[in-house]
Design an enzyme around this catalytic site. Sequence first.
Site, PDB file in Angstrom:
ATOM      1  N   LYS A  25       9.239  -0.455   1.969  1.00  8.77           N
ATOM      2  CA  LYS A  25       9.957  -1.698   1.877  1.00  8.77           C
ATOM      3  C   LYS A  25      11.260  -1.579   2.276  1.00  8.77           C
ATOM      4  CE  LYS A  25       6.064  -2.236  -0.374  1.00  8.77           C
ATOM      5  NZ  LYS A  25       5.845  -1.769  -1.575  1.00  8.77           N
ATOM      6  N   ASP A  52       9.956   6.076  -9.425  1.00  6.51           N
ATOM      7  CA  ASP A  52      10.085   5.317  -8.265  1.00  6.51           C
ATOM      8  C   ASP A  52      10.965   4.399  -7.970  1.00  6.51           C
ATOM      9  OD1 ASP A  52       9.051   3.081  -6.309  1.00  6.51           O
ATOM     10  OD2 ASP A  52       6.952   3.301  -7.033  1.00  6.51           O
ATOM     11  N   TYR A  60       3.982  -0.558 -10.487  1.00  3.74           N
ATOM     12  CA  TYR A  60       3.627  -1.032  -9.163  1.00  3.74           C
ATOM     13  C   TYR A  60       2.054  -1.090  -9.310  1.00  3.74           C
ATOM     14  CZ  TYR A  60       2.117  -1.382  -4.131  1.00  3.74           C
ATOM     15  OH  TYR A  60       1.358  -1.669  -3.064  1.00  3.74           O
ATOM     16  N   ARG A 101       1.725  18.798  11.291  1.00  7.16           N
ATOM     17  CA  ARG A 101       1.306  18.636   9.991  1.00  7.16           C
ATOM     18  C   ARG A 101       2.342  19.408   9.054  1.00  7.16           C
ATOM     19  NH1 ARG A 101      -1.975  21.505   7.481  1.00  7.16           N
ATOM     20  NH2 ARG A 101      -3.673  21.022   8.931  1.00  7.16           N
TER      21      ARG A 101
END
Length: 392
Positions: free
Chosen positions: A205, A180, A107, A55
Amino acid sequence: MAGFLKPTPGFATTAIHHGQDPEKWKCAAVVPPIVTSTTFKQPAPAEHTGYEYGRSGNPMRNTLEECMAALDGGKEGFGFASGLGATSTVLSLLSKGDHILSMDDVYGGTNRLLRQVTSRMGVEITFVDFTQLENVEKALQANTKMCWIESPTNPNLKVVDIAATVKLTRSRGEIIVVVDNTFLTSYLQRPLDFGADIVVYSLTKYMNGHSDVIMGGAVVNDKALGARLRFLQNAMGVVPSPFDCYLVNRSLKTLALRMERHKSNALTIAEWLQKHPKVVEVKHPGLPCHRHYEISKKQTCGHSGVFSFVHAGELQESRKFLSSLNIFTLAESLGGYESLAELPSVMTHASVPAKQREELGITDALIRLSVGLEDVDDLIKDLDQAFNAAFV
Ligand SMILES: *Cc1c(COP(=O)(O)O)cnc(C)c1O
Ligand SMILES: *[C@@H]1O[C@H](CO)[C@@H](O)[C@H](O)[C@H]1NC(C)=O
């Protein structure tokens, strides 16, 4: 159990340890192996050779993070389990009583997260249209700690002047400016160059671009801010898998080629649509008639494959148009090698309250395209026949 042979002594121990010596992975593979290990051998208690637990770090993830940081001209990169995972972690830099100013046309998932989750943590939120800088100026408060920009926006393709927003917020104290950058990627726009503090991505994306990984990322330029994010990445645990990191690392190798093709295919289609008798408006920041064309030229290397247009019909024509497409697939998402088309008012933006949708101009005649890497002539033929089917 009586009568049966006894299992080979030490079988389980052998299965776990034989041939598995951690020190032997020094082969000179050109494409290094994916390290899936969740833990790493330590030479002595509280000493390690770079990795201790998956992690907090993994060779594949760190490779991807370094590569992403370099592509954005940043110092440190971060991988997350999804774009919204990146967003949640970045928002956790805020504390109760802080205020965040967000672009209105963000978004849908970011909008939902801010309104329905972050607000419950005692963080105040205001949405304004950042394309009018005076809105930002008016909405800044003494407790504003973050400005959330998305540029260009979705599905309206509004462009925010990043440098001007940064300049304004800098004059008002310590405000973290986040951009973003999912729609353009570091190939077409590098927000850190214009003074932004954090770039976030849905790597799902364009950055991955093959529609087969859900992942998010962030890049920063400031060491101290990087350390705070590194802490949160580990403390909150929204991390991606080594296999997914491998896929995105590989995809970044063709990012420049893909973005060039997305850019030219989409621009050619936008120009064709502009001349179509059934098209009322084309929202593409690479067209000189776009109202933010000049800002676009100032801060981007051109536009990607995603843009919208408004046609002369209504819901019925949109439905007929979309169901008549053969090469474009009717689907949500964007940024993959394959062309997609969708109707935001009833699909990606259905969760935006009707009143806000109306204000944002998300009507039933607004269609969003994500232009892929196919031959552009075939894409135009496909759109042409769909128009003929929708407007008989
Ligand atoms: C898809 C998307 C997100 C969310 O990313 P996920 O990987 O789906 O969690 C955030 N911002 C933008 C602009 C997006 O298009
Ligand atoms: C990242 O991807 C490229 C292209 O496939 C490869 O050459 C490189 O070795 C990869 N890095 C790692 C750590 O796998």
